[in-house]
Each structure stands twice: as structure tokens, then as C-alpha cells.
Design a protein around this motif. Structure first.
Motif, short mmCIF file in Angstrom:
data_model
loop_
_atom_site.label_atom_id
_atom_site.label_comp_id
_atom_site.label_asym_id
_atom_site.label_seq_id
_atom_site.Cartn_x
_atom_site.Cartn_y
_atom_site.Cartn_z
N UNK A 1 1.80 1.66 -7.04
CA UNK A 1 1.75 2.32 -5.54
C UNK A 1 2.34 3.67 -5.66
N UNK A 2 1.89 4.95 -5.46
CA UNK A 2 2.38 6.06 -5.44
C UNK A 2 3.18 6.14 -4.07
N UNK A 3 4.51 7.02 -4.21
CA UNK A 3 5.34 7.52 -3.15
C UNK A 3 6.47 7.32 -3.68
N UNK A 4 7.48 7.33 -2.87
CA UNK A 4 8.87 7.15 -2.79
C UNK A 4 9.31 5.81 -3.40
N UNK A 5 10.45 5.81 -4.44
CA UNK A 5 10.83 4.63 -4.93
C UNK A 5 11.48 3.96 -3.54
N UNK A 6 11.52 2.66 -3.52
CA UNK A 6 11.95 1.97 -2.36
C UNK A 6 13.51 2.11 -2.23
N UNK A 7 14.12 1.94 -0.93
CA UNK A 7 15.44 2.02 -1.03
C UNK A 7 15.92 0.81 -1.56
N UNK A 8 15.62 -0.41 -1.67
CA UNK A 8 16.15 -1.33 -2.17
C UNK A 8 16.26 -1.15 -3.66
N UNK A 9 15.24 -0.40 -4.19
CA UNK A 9 15.32 -0.03 -5.67
C UNK A 9 16.37 0.88 -6.12
N UNK A 10 16.43 1.70 -5.19
CA UNK A 10 17.23 2.78 -5.40
C UNK A 10 18.78 2.18 -5.10
N UNK A 11 18.95 1.66 -4.35
CA UNK A 11 20.37 0.87 -4.23
C UNK A 11 20.84 -0.04 -5.53
N UNK A 319 5.20 2.49 4.46
CA UNK A 319 4.21 3.11 3.45
C UNK A 319 3.42 4.19 4.22
N UNK A 320 3.46 5.43 3.85
CA UNK A 320 2.45 6.35 4.22
C UNK A 320 0.95 5.85 4.39
N UNK A 321 0.23 6.12 5.59
CA UNK A 321 -1.18 5.48 5.87
C UNK A 321 -2.12 6.42 5.07
N UNK A 322 -1.78 7.64 4.35
CA UNK A 322 -2.70 8.40 3.80
C UNK A 322 -2.96 8.04 2.39
N UNK A 323 -1.90 7.17 1.55
CA UNK A 323 -1.92 6.64 0.48
C UNK A 323 -3.24 5.69 0.09
N UNK A 324 -3.38 4.79 0.99
CA UNK A 324 -4.64 4.06 0.86
C UNK A 324 -6.09 4.77 0.97
N UNK A 325 -5.98 5.72 1.76
CA UNK A 325 -7.34 6.90 1.56
C UNK A 325 -7.50 7.40 0.49
N UNK A 326 -6.54 7.88 -0.21
CA UNK A 326 -6.54 8.49 -1.38
C UNK A 326 -7.09 7.46 -2.34
N UNK A 327 -6.65 6.35 -2.39
CA UNK A 327 -6.81 5.27 -3.54
C UNK A 327 -8.41 4.75 -3.35
N UNK A 328 -8.82 4.88 -2.03
CA UNK A 328 -10.16 4.45 -1.65
C UNK A 328 -11.13 5.43 -2.20
N UNK A 329 -10.72 6.70 -2.05
CA UNK A 329 -11.46 7.98 -2.41
C UNK A 329 -11.64 7.86 -4.04
N UNK A 330 -10.56 7.56 -4.54
CA UNK A 330 -10.60 7.64 -6.19
C UNK A 330 -11.46 6.48 -6.51
N UNK A 331 -11.43 5.38 -5.91
CA UNK A 331 -12.26 4.29 -6.32
C UNK A 331 -13.68 4.30 -6.17
N UNK A 332 -14.18 5.27 -5.38
CA UNK A 332 -15.39 5.65 -4.89
C UNK A 332 -16.03 6.49 -5.88
N UNK A 333 -15.06 7.33 -6.54
CA UNK A 333 -15.35 8.45 -7.58
C UNK A 333 -16.10 7.57 -8.78
#
Length: 333
Positions: A1-11, A319-333
């Protein structure tokens, strides 16, 4: 999953591995959950150096234009005026010289607009890349460092501009052709990218704030939760009080996403003492800067840090709501 590393993993893996910082008395603020920047005492004791680094990789066509405010916002919301930048630019092997020209020109223009000097960096071509990656380190000085974790019970929560400014522009540019939205709305929304910097409002709010923060991934909701976690408090926020522009509402409705959970760069989250709120809002209004009081800081009273949004208690990273949109767009390509 793209995006920031989780706070728990950073800790677990990052925050306690900081070299000699633990014994270095000049380090006033090091890496911590929700904090935007580091704060370092000047060797002569004259003020505080604020430092923050940020990469940008998703917007190849405007990486230079967006990179500067993305990096300098974290310095601005820590109470400093961004003054110096270093830039690391990685380009796919074979990149046309015109791309380097465009990125460097955009960096120069954006840095001049904010009054920051580009003082160094590094550039190279990398075989494994398919798009440019730009990482900027921004620095500035201040006499009063404002942390993310400074909110106090009884403070009021303030938001400048509106929710989802950057996310609205992304929805228009990346998904506008597939959404049932008036093209004129998309045209206006793409212009929101010119409003990503929060330096102008930060210069005003820092005189009043106990905490300031730059909401990015996960939007305003994630930014508010990060303030709560960093400050060890609960933020009680009224969703209806959060400014949402008409373009944002239209695009989010068409895409089926929450405007409070899409990229929030362009807004400033702050907490301000109750008796300072009116003066702070008045000064922002005098400067033609939009802002609204959206909630209140409350003590934990035995609970855990949370964002209380219209009765819903949110404690887990958003989680940012745009990441699933990008993933869905990539899956359709």
C-alpha cells in the motif's frame, strides 16, 4: 500500500534510532509522531533552526512547482520563515533535457515566490525510475518553535482555507475525465494547486498558536488526529464547521470520497487559546486569508488520543481516500 509509514512502525523501528540526538542538547525536537519538523538550537543560542525534508513523486508535470510549498510548509507551521532549501532530484535514465530545465525553472520560481534560497543538493539519472523524484530539505529560523504536540485542553481548533485543497486539484487532474462533473469545475479545481503554501497564514497564526500542523496524506482528518496524538489530547470537531469549497464537494461526491480524507496540503491546522481566537481570526481576515474555528481541544480523562468527529471517535491512522482510486485506475489499464 503506498503512502506514509504507519506511526506504529515508526515507533518500533525509527524514532529511537537517531544517532547521537539523544545526548545532543542542541536537539530541541527530534523525530516524533505527528511532528512536522526538527528544532535545533543555534550554537550561539540566538534562536532555533527548524529543518524538514519531504519528497514528491506523484505529480511529474509539476514536481518543481509543488515540491517547494510541500517542503516549506512544515517549516512554516513550526513557527519559522522558510529561508533555505536543498534539492535532491532523481531522474529516469534517458530523461529529456527539457524535463530538467522545466523542473529547475519551477523550483526557482516557487522558491523566489516564498523568499527561500536554494543553497545546494544533488541530481542524477537512475535506471530503475519511471518518473522524476524530488526530495527537498527546507530550513528556517525562529525565536519561538511551535510544535504539533502543543495543544492544550480548552484551546480552540482553527483551520485555514478549506479541506482537501490539494486533493481536489488531484481529483480534477487525474480523474476529472471519468467523473460526472462540469468541466468548468475541474478547471477551477486544478487552479487550487497555486494555493498549496501556508506560509502567509502561518506568519499570522504562529503569534497565537499553541500547536500548528500541515495536513497532507489522509487530509484534514488525518492532520487533526496527528495533532491529537502528538499533544496527548482529544480534538472534538464539528464536521459542518469545516470549510469545504463547492468544487471540492462536487468532485468528492462524484468520486465517492470524503473531502476530509483527501490530500489536505493548502490548509493549516492550529490550536489557539480561547481568549486569542477572535484576534487571530480577525487578523487573518484583515489579510484576506480564509479561516474558521472548527472545534475544541479536550483532556483525555482516561481515554486515548483521538479525533472526535461528530461523535465518531477516531484513533487509528487514516488512509488517504485517493489511493484506492489510483489503484483501481491502474488495475483497469
Amino acid at each position: 500500500m503506498p503512502g506514509k509509514v504507519s506511526p506504529d512502525d515508526l515507533l518500533a523501528h525509527v524514532f529511537d534510532r537517531t544517532g547521537a540526538a539523544e545526548s545532543d542538547e542542541t536537539v530541541l525536537q527530534g523525530p516524533a509522531d505527528g511532528e512536522d519538523a526538527a528544532a535545533i538550537d543555534w550554537p550561539d543560542g540566538d534562536g532555533t533552526l527548524v529543518v524538514s525534508s519531504d519528497p514528491i513523486s506523484l505529480a511529474a508535470s509539476q514536481v518543481g512547482r509543488l515540491g517547494v510549498p510541500v517542503a516549506t510548509n512544515d517549516v512554516a507551521v513550526s513557527g519559522a520563515d522558510p529561508r533555505w532549501l536543498t534539492a535532491v532530484l532523481l531522474l529516469p535514465t534517458g530523461t529529456d533535457e527539457r524535463t530538467l530545465e522545466a523542473i529547475s525553472r519551477d523550483l526557482d520560481d516557487a522558491a523566489r515566490e516564498i523568499g527561500a534560497s536554494i543553497v545546494g543538493g544533488h541530481s542524477e539519472y537512475v535506471d530503475q525510475l519511471d518518473r522524476p523524484i524530488l526530495s527537498l530539505t527546507a530550513m528556517g529560523s525562529t525565536d519561538r518553535f511551535v510544535p504539533t504536540g502543543g495543544a492544550e485542553p480548552g484551546d480552540r481548533v482553527l483551520l485555514t482555507k478549506a479541506a482537501g485543497i490539494e486533493g481536489t486539484a488531484i481529483l480534477a487532474s487525474d480523474f476529472g475525465d471519468d467523473l460526472e462533473v462540469d468541466p468548468e469545475i475541474c478547471d477551477r479545481a486544478e487552479e487550487f494547486l497555486s494555493e498549496i503554501s501556508v506560509a502567509p497564514e502561518a506568519r499570522i497564526v504562529r503569534e497565537y498558536a499553541t500547536a500548528m500542523h500541515d495536513p497532507t496524506e489522509g487530509g484534514v482528518a488525518a492532520g487533526l488526529l496527528e495533532v491529537a496524538r502528538a499533544s496527548d489530547v482529544r480534538l472534538a470537531v464539528d464536521r459542518d464547521a469545516v470549510p469545504v469549497r463547492a468544487e471540492t464537494a462536487a468532485l468528492c461526491e462524484a468520486a465517492g470520497v470524503d473531502p476530509l480524507r483527501i490530500f489536505g496540503s493548502g490548509a493549516l491546522v492550529a490550536t489557539v487559546p480561547e481568549d486569542a481566537l477572535e484576534n487571530c481570526l480577525a487578523e487573518l481576515d484583515d489579510a484576506d486569508l480564509e479561516a474558521a474555528a472548527i472545534g475544541t481541544v479536550r483532556a483525555l480523562d482516561g481515554g486515548e488520543p483521538a479525533l472526535a468527529l461528530d461523535g465518531e471517535s477516531i484513533t487509528e491512522p487514516i488512509e488517504d481516500a485517493l489511493y484506492p482510486l489510483w489503484e483501481a485506475a491502474d488495475a483497469d489499464d
